[in-house]
Motif scaffolding. Sequence first.
Motif, short mmCIF file in Angstrom:
data_model
loop_
_atom_site.label_atom_id
_atom_site.label_comp_id
_atom_site.label_asym_id
_atom_site.label_seq_id
_atom_site.Cartn_x
_atom_site.Cartn_y
_atom_site.Cartn_z
N PRO A 32 0.84 -1.20 0.00
CA PRO A 32 0.00 0.00 0.00
C PRO A 32 0.86 1.24 0.00
CG PRO A 32 -0.77 -1.59 1.64
CD PRO A 32 0.55 -2.10 1.13
N SER A 33 0.45 2.27 -0.74
CA SER A 33 1.28 3.46 -0.87
C SER A 33 1.56 4.12 0.47
CB SER A 33 0.61 4.47 -1.81
OG SER A 33 -0.65 4.86 -1.31
N GLY A 34 0.65 3.95 1.44
CA GLY A 34 0.87 4.54 2.74
C GLY A 34 2.05 3.97 3.48
N GLU A 35 2.54 2.81 3.07
CA GLU A 35 3.67 2.17 3.73
C GLU A 35 5.00 2.49 3.05
OE1 GLU A 35 2.95 -2.01 4.07
OE2 GLU A 35 1.04 -1.75 5.09
N ARG A 36 4.97 3.32 2.02
CA ARG A 36 6.20 3.64 1.30
C ARG A 36 7.15 4.41 2.21
NH1 ARG A 36 4.01 6.60 -2.15
NH2 ARG A 36 4.85 8.67 -1.68
N TRP A 37 8.41 4.06 2.16
CA TRP A 37 9.44 4.78 2.92
C TRP A 37 9.58 6.20 2.40
CZ3 TRP A 37 15.12 4.86 1.42
CH2 TRP A 37 15.90 5.47 2.41
N ARG A 38 9.73 7.13 3.31
CA ARG A 38 9.92 8.52 2.93
C ARG A 38 11.13 9.07 3.69
NH1 ARG A 38 4.51 7.43 2.75
NH2 ARG A 38 3.29 8.29 1.00
N PRO A 39 12.31 8.98 3.09
CA PRO A 39 13.53 9.40 3.80
C PRO A 39 13.56 10.90 4.09
CG PRO A 39 14.01 8.88 1.51
CD PRO A 39 12.61 8.44 1.76
N LYS A 40 13.95 11.24 5.30
CA LYS A 40 13.98 12.62 5.74
C LYS A 40 15.38 13.23 5.54
CE LYS A 40 9.72 12.43 7.15
NZ LYS A 40 8.67 13.14 6.36
N PRO A 41 15.46 14.53 5.44
CA PRO A 41 16.75 15.19 5.27
C PRO A 41 17.72 14.86 6.41
CG PRO A 41 14.98 16.74 4.82
CD PRO A 41 14.34 15.51 5.38
N GLY A 42 19.00 14.75 6.05
CA GLY A 42 20.05 14.54 7.04
C GLY A 42 20.46 13.11 7.27
N LEU A 43 19.78 12.14 6.67
CA LEU A 43 20.16 10.74 6.86
C LEU A 43 21.52 10.46 6.24
CD1 LEU A 43 16.83 8.83 6.03
CD2 LEU A 43 17.93 9.01 8.27
N ALA A 44 22.39 9.81 6.99
CA ALA A 44 23.68 9.38 6.45
C ALA A 44 23.46 8.18 5.53
CB ALA A 44 24.64 9.02 7.57
N TRP A 45 24.36 8.02 4.54
CA TRP A 45 24.15 6.94 3.58
C TRP A 45 25.47 6.40 3.06
CZ3 TRP A 45 23.61 7.62 -2.23
CH2 TRP A 45 24.25 8.78 -2.67
N GLN A 46 25.39 5.22 2.47
CA GLN A 46 26.50 4.61 1.75
C GLN A 46 26.04 4.27 0.35
OE1 GLN A 46 29.39 4.23 1.03
NE2 GLN A 46 30.33 2.28 1.53
N TRP A 47 26.86 4.60 -0.63
CA TRP A 47 26.57 4.33 -2.05
C TRP A 47 27.69 3.45 -2.57
CZ3 TRP A 47 26.48 8.60 -6.39
CH2 TRP A 47 25.74 8.13 -7.49
N GLN A 48 27.40 2.18 -2.79
CA GLN A 48 28.43 1.26 -3.28
C GLN A 48 27.91 0.49 -4.48
OE1 GLN A 48 30.26 -1.46 -0.44
NE2 GLN A 48 31.39 -2.49 -2.09
N LEU A 49 28.53 0.74 -5.63
CA LEU A 49 28.13 0.09 -6.88
C LEU A 49 29.23 -0.79 -7.46
CD1 LEU A 49 26.22 2.96 -8.73
CD2 LEU A 49 25.32 1.24 -7.15
N SER A 50 30.37 -0.91 -6.80
CA SER A 50 31.44 -1.77 -7.30
C SER A 50 32.17 -2.41 -6.14
CB SER A 50 32.42 -0.99 -8.18
OG SER A 50 33.19 -0.09 -7.40
N GLY A 51 32.85 -3.52 -6.43
CA GLY A 51 33.59 -4.23 -5.40
C GLY A 51 32.70 -5.07 -4.51
N ARG A 52 33.32 -5.80 -3.62
CA ARG A 52 32.57 -6.64 -2.68
C ARG A 52 31.86 -5.76 -1.66
NH1 ARG A 52 34.97 -11.81 0.76
NH2 ARG A 52 32.99 -12.38 1.77
N LEU A 53 30.58 -5.96 -1.51
CA LEU A 53 29.79 -5.11 -0.63
C LEU A 53 30.23 -5.26 0.82
CD1 LEU A 53 27.33 -3.17 -0.47
CD2 LEU A 53 25.97 -5.18 0.13
N ASP A 54 30.45 -4.13 1.46
CA ASP A 54 30.73 -4.09 2.90
C ASP A 54 29.45 -3.68 3.61
OD1 ASP A 54 31.53 -3.72 5.49
OD2 ASP A 54 33.01 -2.16 5.04
N PRO A 55 28.78 -4.60 4.29
CA PRO A 55 27.49 -4.26 4.92
C PRO A 55 27.64 -3.63 6.30
CG PRO A 55 27.97 -6.58 5.28
CD PRO A 55 29.11 -6.03 4.46
#
Length: 266
Positions: A32-55
């Motif tokens: 249901p659309s009401g359950e969609r995640w809505r990220p708020k400003p200021g959240l830290a993040w990791q962007w990894q598109l290459s190499g072995r993923l470090d979780p």
Amino acid sequence: MRRVLPLFAVLLLLATACTTSQDPGPGPDPRPSGERWRPKPGLAWQWQLSGRLDPAVDVPVYDIDGFDHPAATVADLHRRGRKVICYLSTGAWEDFRPDAGAFPKSVLGQGNGWEGERWLDIRRIDVLTPLMAKRLDMCRAKGFDAVEPDNMDGYRNRTGFPLTAADQLRYNRLIARLARERGLAVGLKNDLDQIPQLLADFDFAVNEQCAEYDECGRLVPFVKAGKAVFHVEYELETEEFCPEARELGLSSMRKKYELGVWRRAC
């Protein structure tokens, strides 16, 4: 779309690794659309598109390749308390994807500066809608929380097609709608010129190099709307862009062009 790389960065990356409005619909059992995640400003993040993923990077948001990672990887990140974004190219064809053969040659344009990639004729909604719907179905089936659709500003580039701003708006809204119908949050990738028209259609933004090009202020509407802006720089040192990024409310970090594990957050 990531900016065109210098030759050394391209070599490094290679080493690591008629318009109708047909729509197949969201498929079975969308959230249901009401359950969609809505990220708020200021959240830290990791962007990894290459190499072995470090979780183990201690951030609440991960952005990883949707094709390269199975559902088990997404589930593991969820167990670690992360939200997970599914990276997809929606505006360019990639010859290394498993569905590459499903794209007719008529929709393939000029290269976009990345090896094996060509711009898509986004006017051909009749062809691209079912193909992109399947990709988004994959993201949902693997348990992703959101999608980062890349190459969403073809009309500003030499694609081989006479794309207009109106063509881009129509296509970007289509991608946003398909994602939301599947319960996925969706981010606007770059495409700064169309933020005023597209702000309501997207749940967050992903930007590259707005500080280097003195464009970060154009992303403020997302922050004012309570929507996260996930931002990276490649060439600038953190002390050159972090003060402004913090002031504007962006989620900023420095990355290397290959988008591996390394990061330096603000």
